[in-house]
Design a protein around this motif. Structure first.
Motif, PDB file in Angstrom:
ATOM      1  N   ALA A 329      34.227  -5.511  -3.538  1.00  0.00           N
ATOM      2  CA  ALA A 329      33.669  -5.703  -4.880  1.00  0.00           C
ATOM      3  C   ALA A 329      33.288  -4.371  -5.507  1.00  0.00           C
ATOM      4  O   ALA A 329      33.525  -4.140  -6.701  1.00  0.00           O
ATOM      5  CB  ALA A 329      32.453  -6.629  -4.811  1.00  0.00           C
ATOM      6  N   ALA A 333      34.771  -2.916  -9.065  1.00  0.00           N
ATOM      7  CA  ALA A 333      33.840  -2.743 -10.186  1.00  0.00           C
ATOM      8  C   ALA A 333      33.914  -1.350 -10.797  1.00  0.00           C
ATOM      9  O   ALA A 333      33.292  -1.099 -11.839  1.00  0.00           O
ATOM     10  CB  ALA A 333      32.411  -3.026  -9.713  1.00  0.00           C
ATOM     11  N   LEU A 378      36.169  -6.420 -13.310  1.00  0.00           N
ATOM     12  CA  LEU A 378      34.753  -6.781 -13.155  1.00  0.00           C
ATOM     13  C   LEU A 378      34.586  -8.248 -12.775  1.00  0.00           C
ATOM     14  O   LEU A 378      33.738  -8.583 -11.933  1.00  0.00           O
ATOM     15  CB  LEU A 378      33.997  -6.469 -14.448  1.00  0.00           C
ATOM     16  CG  LEU A 378      32.470  -6.625 -14.411  1.00  0.00           C
ATOM     17  CD1 LEU A 378      31.846  -5.790 -13.308  1.00  0.00           C
ATOM     18  CD2 LEU A 378      31.875  -6.250 -15.776  1.00  0.00           C
ATOM     19  N   ALA A 381      35.266  -8.593  -9.155  1.00  0.00           N
ATOM     20  CA  ALA A 381      34.169  -8.021  -8.375  1.00  0.00           C
ATOM     21  C   ALA A 381      33.007  -9.000  -8.287  1.00  0.00           C
ATOM     22  O   ALA A 381      32.412  -9.205  -7.207  1.00  0.00           O
ATOM     23  CB  ALA A 381      33.716  -6.707  -9.006  1.00  0.00           C
ATOM     24  N   ARG A 382      32.687  -9.610  -9.412  1.00  0.00           N
ATOM     25  CA  ARG A 382      31.582 -10.583  -9.422  1.00  0.00           C
ATOM     26  C   ARG A 382      31.911 -11.792  -8.547  1.00  0.00           C
ATOM     27  O   ARG A 382      31.040 -12.317  -7.846  1.00  0.00           O
ATOM     28  CB  ARG A 382      31.308 -11.023 -10.866  1.00  0.00           C
ATOM     29  CG  ARG A 382      30.648  -9.945 -11.713  1.00  0.00           C
ATOM     30  CD  ARG A 382      30.628 -10.327 -13.190  1.00  0.00           C
ATOM     31  NE  ARG A 382      29.828  -9.405 -13.974  1.00  0.00           N
ATOM     32  CZ  ARG A 382      29.880  -9.318 -15.296  1.00  0.00           C
ATOM     33  NH1 ARG A 382      30.736 -10.091 -15.975  1.00  0.00           N
ATOM     34  NH2 ARG A 382      29.124  -8.461 -15.945  1.00  0.00           N
ATOM     35  N   ASP A 392      23.897 -14.166  -8.770  1.00  0.00           N
ATOM     36  CA  ASP A 392      23.729 -13.445 -10.030  1.00  0.00           C
ATOM     37  C   ASP A 392      22.302 -13.651 -10.534  1.00  0.00           C
ATOM     38  O   ASP A 392      21.815 -14.791 -10.610  1.00  0.00           O
ATOM     39  CB  ASP A 392      24.743 -13.976 -11.043  1.00  0.00           C
ATOM     40  CG  ASP A 392      24.822 -13.118 -12.290  1.00  0.00           C
ATOM     41  OD1 ASP A 392      23.985 -12.221 -12.450  1.00  0.00           O
ATOM     42  OD2 ASP A 392      25.740 -13.349 -13.111  1.00  0.00           O
ATOM     43  N   TRP A 431      28.501  -0.447 -11.357  1.00  0.00           N
ATOM     44  CA  TRP A 431      28.101  -1.360 -10.286  1.00  0.00           C
ATOM     45  C   TRP A 431      26.980  -2.300 -10.739  1.00  0.00           C
ATOM     46  O   TRP A 431      26.970  -3.473 -10.363  1.00  0.00           O
ATOM     47  CB  TRP A 431      27.684  -0.555  -9.061  1.00  0.00           C
ATOM     48  CG  TRP A 431      28.853  -0.001  -8.301  1.00  0.00           C
ATOM     49  CD1 TRP A 431      30.081  -0.572  -8.154  1.00  0.00           C
ATOM     50  CD2 TRP A 431      28.921   1.241  -7.595  1.00  0.00           C
ATOM     51  NE1 TRP A 431      30.911   0.216  -7.385  1.00  0.00           N
ATOM     52  CE2 TRP A 431      30.226   1.338  -7.028  1.00  0.00           C
ATOM     53  CE3 TRP A 431      28.015   2.275  -7.368  1.00  0.00           C
ATOM     54  CZ2 TRP A 431      30.629   2.429  -6.256  1.00  0.00           C
ATOM     55  CZ3 TRP A 431      28.414   3.363  -6.615  1.00  0.00           C
ATOM     56  CH2 TRP A 431      29.710   3.440  -6.060  1.00  0.00           C
ATOM     57  N   ALA A 434      28.034  -5.381 -12.296  1.00  0.00           N
ATOM     58  CA  ALA A 434      28.470  -6.419 -11.358  1.00  0.00           C
ATOM     59  C   ALA A 434      27.292  -7.024 -10.601  1.00  0.00           C
ATOM     60  O   ALA A 434      27.476  -7.986  -9.845  1.00  0.00           O
ATOM     61  CB  ALA A 434      29.470  -5.835 -10.362  1.00  0.00           C
TER      62      ALA A 434
END
Length: 567
Positions: A329, A333, A378, A381-382, A392, A431, A434
């Motif tokens: 990830a 990102a 992105l 990555a998330r 999150d 980063w 993310a």
């Protein structure tokens, strides 16, 4: 983008070891400035050098050249795990027998002062026969011989307890070292084929200096007990942080041109003013700030060449980073093109994205294996962080898992120039988008490698690897650690599959077949989330006008004995 500490000559550790290489370096660069719109040239060719090459009859006898040294050298044994700092390895190859040097194309050339001949004399098993120059002697009066080769092999093959070795690559495949037809002949027999045999015993270290584990680890700390080169240590003043090399009167070959080469410890960013003050004769010009000040300076000549030199971001293997998905990830990102532009701002040579951990773009066999792992995505990555269980927490907030925030630390050399800080700050912002908070932790320059990178005590770190060739040196950079020995793999991340591919490649004598295996290994290294490669870094330096045989060497070796001033 310049660096303040370098692994060259022996690879990643290297740099190099070597050293090495590798020699290792905190990837650093001066930043900003008004030179951002400077015209960019293509990176120099693989076989290019820019050193004001002059035959020795056009170089003055005597004089002094003053060079920067980016870290005080404590461990001088290049086979010891702490002895792979790049400048140390390069200097040791001027003081000890460097049996082979590399030319501008990176090809090995035997050194006649040490070798009359060295070649493969059998292929099944592989046997290398070295015919030594009978004039070659150690500073203790003993001739070079098979016992020195045998001691270096036994110390570095990983079979002796207590020897904290840097890299067993190649040495672990040797089955015997014997005297040949006479005391000047050495026969080295391998249990398996090894393509890069010319990179072994570089430099050769005397048996008398490494006979015990205590000697191997400690006898070369703050001293060089035995030498056999055109130069020797003149003075080493740790308080003043200065080191001098002087001609060795016992040398049997062509006398070194200079009376003295003086190294002064300073950060790379400090070299600009030191050059302008006429305190040193070479300074890095690979940053916007440095280039802007040095390009028009009196008596300055800008030189550039393309060496094996990568700038990257490495991940550790502890905490949240133990999860491969988190490391992957972090790679996804990053917008590498934006980061590279920050580093390239104001530098006259274009920095291009690097898609390989083993080959440089101007090496035969290079291909971009980064695939999806270095592609800025992105959303992907998330998704990886979601899959890893990190929830999150909303825009601008670090994710959480089991009541803990996803917060990582990037260890940075405190002498890092502004452009690298700008790059790190930009990466941290990417980063955070993310859901990963990254703190930038500055540490003292002399501690950066010894206390953080070398023992693998970091979550995120960035440095340069220089001269990680021949290709087999990549094994030490990515192989699984054995006990406390991380070799040159400071991230401590690896797999048996990567090890097997790299070892098979190192034993493959057909370059095309070997390249296929190295590229298969590289694809696995990208997938592992070990290191995000950023770009190949051209060397751009300013040298004093009239300085001969010094500058930007590309893939070639430095020969300190030939450096001097034009007549």
């Amino acid at each position: 983008m310049d660096a303040s500490t370098t692994a060259r000559r022996l690879g990643r550790a290297t740099a190099l070891a070597v050293a090495v290489a590798l020699a290792v370096t905190a990837c650093t660069s001066g930043g900003g400035g008004s030179a951002g719109d400077v015209a960019k040239s293509e990176p120099p060719r693989q076989d290019s050098q820019d050193i004001n090459a002059k035959p020795l009859d056009q170089v003055k006898d005597g004089g002094e050249v003053r060079l920067p040294l980016y870290q005080w050298i404590t461990q001088w044994n290049p086979f010891q795990v702490d002895g792979r700092y790049g400048d140390a390895v390069e200097i040791m190859r001027a003081l000890e027998p460097d049996l082979f040097t590399t030319d501008a194309s990176g090809n090995f050339q035997p050194v006649a002062d040490y070798l009359q001949e060295a070649k493969i004399t059998s292929t099944s098993p592989q046997v290398i026969t070295y015919k030594l120059n009978p004039k070659a002697k150690w500073s203790d009066g003993k001739p070079l011989g098979y016992l020195d080769f045998k001691a270096d092999w036994e110390a570095s093959n990983g079979k002796k307890d207590g020897y904290n070795i840097a890299d067993s690559s190649g040495y672990e495949l040797i089955s015997s070292v014997e005297q040949g037809a006479d005391p000047t002949e050495v026969k080295v027999t391998f249990s398996e084929p090894y393509a890069d045999w010319q990179n072994l015993f570089r430099p050769l270290i005397p048996a008398a200096g490494i006979g015990t584990a205590q000697d191997f680890n400690q006898a070369w700390v703050d001293k060089i007990p035995i030498t056999a080169g055109a130069l020797k240590i003149g003075t080493a003043d740790k308080t003043a942080q200065t080191l001098t090399l002087v001609p060795d009167p016992a040398w049997w070959g062509t006398k070194a041109k200079l009376d003295r080469i003086t190294f002064r410890v300073m950060s790379q960013s400090a070299t600009t003013q030191a050059f302008l003050n006429n305190e040193i004769d070479l300074a890095t010009a690979g940053t916007a700030a440095a280039y802007g000040q040095l390009k028009g300076a009196k008596d300055a000549v800008i030189r550039a060449a393309s060496p094996w030199d990568d700038v990257h971001i490495s991940f550790g293997q502890g905490g949240a980073l133990a999860d491969q998905k988190v490391r992957q990830a972090l790679g996804k990102a990053l917008d590498r093109s934006s980061l590279i532009k920050i580093a390239n701002n104001g530098v006259p040579v274009e920095f291009k994205a690097l898609g390989n951990h083993i080959f440089m773009p101007n090496q035969a066999g290079y291909q971009d294996n980064s695939g999806e792992w270095a592609k800025f995505d992105l959303a992907a990555a998330r998704k990886l962080l979601d899959d890893a269980g990190w929830k999150d927490a909303g825009s601008g907030q670090p994710r959480t898992k089991d009541g803990q925030q996803l917060e990582l630390h990037w260890v940075i050399n405190d002498s890092t120039p502004q452009a690298q800080l700008d790059l790190a700050t930009a990466a941290a912002a990417m980063w955070l988008a993310a859901g990963v908070k990254v703190d930038l932790d500055k540490v003292p320059a002399n501690d950066f490698f010894t206390k953080y990178v070398n023992p693998g005590k970091f979550e995120i770190a960035s440095w340069r690897n220089t001269d990680s060739f021949p290709l087999s040196t990549s094994l030490t950079n990515f192989r699984l650690p054995v006990g406390d020995n991380v070799f040159g793999n400071y991230s401590k991340l690896g797999t048996p599959e990567i090890d097997a591919l790299l070892k098979k490649a190192a034993g493959t004598l057909d370059p095309a077949e070997a390249a296929k295996l190295y590229n298969q290994a590289d694809a696995k290294i990208w997938e592992l989330g070990h290191t995000v490669e950023l770009y190949q870094r051209p060397v751009v330096v300013a040298t004093r006008k009239g300085l001969a045989n010094e500058g930007a060497f590309g893939l070639g070796s430095t020969d300190y004995a030939k450096i001097g001033w034009e007549k």
